[in-house]
Design an enzyme around this catalytic site. Structure first.
Site, PDB file in Angstrom:
ATOM      1  N   VAL A 145       0.835  -1.201   0.000  1.00  0.00           N
ATOM      2  CA  VAL A 145       0.000   0.000   0.000  1.00  0.00           C
ATOM      3  C   VAL A 145       0.870   1.252   0.000  1.00  0.00           C
ATOM      4  O   VAL A 145       0.573   2.235  -0.693  1.00  0.00           O
ATOM      5  CB  VAL A 145      -0.969  -0.010   1.188  1.00  0.00           C
ATOM      6  CG1 VAL A 145      -1.739   1.301   1.264  1.00  0.00           C
ATOM      7  CG2 VAL A 145      -1.939  -1.178   1.069  1.00  0.00           C
ATOM      8  N   ASP A 146       1.952   1.237   0.763  1.00  0.00           N
ATOM      9  CA  ASP A 146       2.892   2.354   0.740  1.00  0.00           C
ATOM     10  C   ASP A 146       3.457   2.557  -0.664  1.00  0.00           C
ATOM     11  O   ASP A 146       3.598   3.688  -1.141  1.00  0.00           O
ATOM     12  CB  ASP A 146       4.040   2.105   1.716  1.00  0.00           C
ATOM     13  CG  ASP A 146       3.728   2.562   3.128  1.00  0.00           C
ATOM     14  OD1 ASP A 146       2.936   3.508   3.291  1.00  0.00           O
ATOM     15  OD2 ASP A 146       4.275   1.983   4.068  1.00  0.00           O
ATOM     16  N   VAL A 147       3.813   1.464  -1.324  1.00  0.00           N
ATOM     17  CA  VAL A 147       4.365   1.565  -2.674  1.00  0.00           C
ATOM     18  C   VAL A 147       3.333   2.147  -3.638  1.00  0.00           C
ATOM     19  O   VAL A 147       3.638   3.031  -4.448  1.00  0.00           O
ATOM     20  CB  VAL A 147       4.852   0.179  -3.164  1.00  0.00           C
ATOM     21  CG1 VAL A 147       5.266   0.237  -4.635  1.00  0.00           C
ATOM     22  CG2 VAL A 147       6.024  -0.305  -2.306  1.00  0.00           C
TER      23      VAL A 147
END
Length: 395
Positions: free
Chosen positions: A170-172
């Protein structure tokens, strides 16, 4: 190589972010040629510097993974002089990126209004956990957002527990979305002369990344189930055990399934009405997978991959990460001030006409403080005084 030979040559980015989503976005911009100035706390820096082991030359592998090609300026935003220097750096930048907890940038004095007062056409990107939903100041990490978005509920074995993805996906995704929005805002600024305020949330990035699974839930009104390594709507599209490991087989349409059956010397499976169409294969998943598993268990993985690729069937060996990187030649070695040499994953971009920024090691804390502040006209005496007071860290 001139920086102008790169797509973002001449673009400067001030990176106030840390951990993963923001640094991933700014590293993407750096790969494309932007001059990224990473502002860090003079004592601790980006907290991922200490997220280890493993370490290389005193720097964590986590930090090394998302900060290539940047310059580091270590200064204290809570000191009035440090804040003034940060705002001057922002005033000379085209883009500012931050991912403080909502309201944090404003409390520190580097929020959108403060930056825009110095430069009206700034593209300012704020990355947070939950967007404009209440409570606004809710803290977020990738793991929590994987849970709240439904991603964990569809990941894992059917009879197992909800499982997070093996990387902070999700961060990516949020980092990629931020970089995309920033590029769009820069393009619009070229046409209109206007800056932009961008907000990217991890939760909305996760929802967008659910793509067909999200739409399945909306269309049916039912909660999607976990299928482990299988696909809910395509069969066969999953791993199979060979004699020496595992392979992934992706027969994503009826034509590929017929090729698969011919390649493994089981053409009768393609003629069986239970398996003749993808719809039928999904409904009769169990017996078909049992038949295929028995066949694939008879030969080594490399042999099966060769057979299937020769038949035009998408397939691959399931590799470990290190094995995958080495076999694909996906890394590059760069000199590093304390580690000697570090091996980094290559940029994913390939451009036929423009150039990428040559790979450079992630910076040490404050490695470029003197250089970046000298560009503001800060002289040696002033640098020494700021260092003595702990406002900055110098190389």
């Amino acid at each position: 190589m001139s920086s102008n030979a790169t797509p973002l040559g001449g673009v400067r980015v001030v990176d106030l972010s840390r951990v993963l989503a923001g640094p991933y976005a700014t590293m993407t911009l750096a790969d494309l040629g932007a001059d990224v100035v990473k502002i860090e706390h003079p004592v601790s820096g980006d907290e991922t510097r200490s997220w280890g082991p493993p370490y290389a030359g005193g720097e964590s592998a986590y930090y090394l993974s998302v900060n290539r090609g940047k310059r580091s300026v270590a200064l204290d935003l809570k000191d009035p002089d440090g804040l003034e220097l940060a705002l001057e750096l922002c005033a000379r930048a085209d883009v500012v990126v931050e991912n403080f907890r909502p309201g944090g940038a404003e409390r520190l004095g580097v929020g959108y209004d403060a930056v825009r007062a110095r430069r009206g056409d700034t593209v300012y990107c704020s990355i947070n956990g939950f967007g404009r939903r209440s409570p606004r100041d809710r803290p977020a990490y990738d793991f929590v957002v994987q849970a709240e978005s439904g991603l964990m509920s569809i990941t894992g074995e059917p009879d197992g527990e909800p499982t997070k993805v093996g990387v902070a996906l999700v961060d990516v995704l949020a980092g990629l979305n931020a970089a995309t929005a920033i590029l769009a805002a820069l393009h619009r600024r070229d046409r209109t002369g206007e800056g932009e305020l961008i907000e990217i949330s991890l939760l909305d990035s996760a929802f967008a990344g659910l793509v067909n699974v999200a739409e399945n839930a909306l269309v049916t009104g039912e909660e999607p189930q976990r299928y482990g390594n299988a696909h809910p709507s395509i069969v066969p599209y999953q791993p199979f055990r060979a004699t020496d490991g595992w392979i992934a087989v992706a027969a994503a349409n009826d034509g590929l399934f017929r090729r698969l059956c011919a390649a493994i010397d089981r053409p009768e499976l393609a003629a069986d009405e239970r398996y003749a169409t993808n719809d039928a294969r999904v409904r009769n998943r169990g017996p078909l997978v049992t038949e295929l598993a028995a066949v694939f268990a008879e030969r080594p993985s490399e042999e099966w991959v060769s057979v299937l690729l020769a038949a035009g069937v998408p397939a691959g060996k399931i590799r470990g990460v290190g094995d995958a990187l080495r076999s694909a030649g996906a890394t590059t070695a760069v000199p590093h001030p304390t580690a000697g040499t570090v091996e980094l994953v290559r940029s994913p971009f390939w451009l036929a006409h423009a150039s990428l920024r040559p790979a450079a090691a992630p910076p040490l804390l404050g490695e470029h403080t003197d250089e970046a502040l000298a560009e503001l006209g800060v002289g040696e005496d002033r640098l020494r005084e700021l260092e003595r007071r702990g406002v900055i860290v110098r190389p």
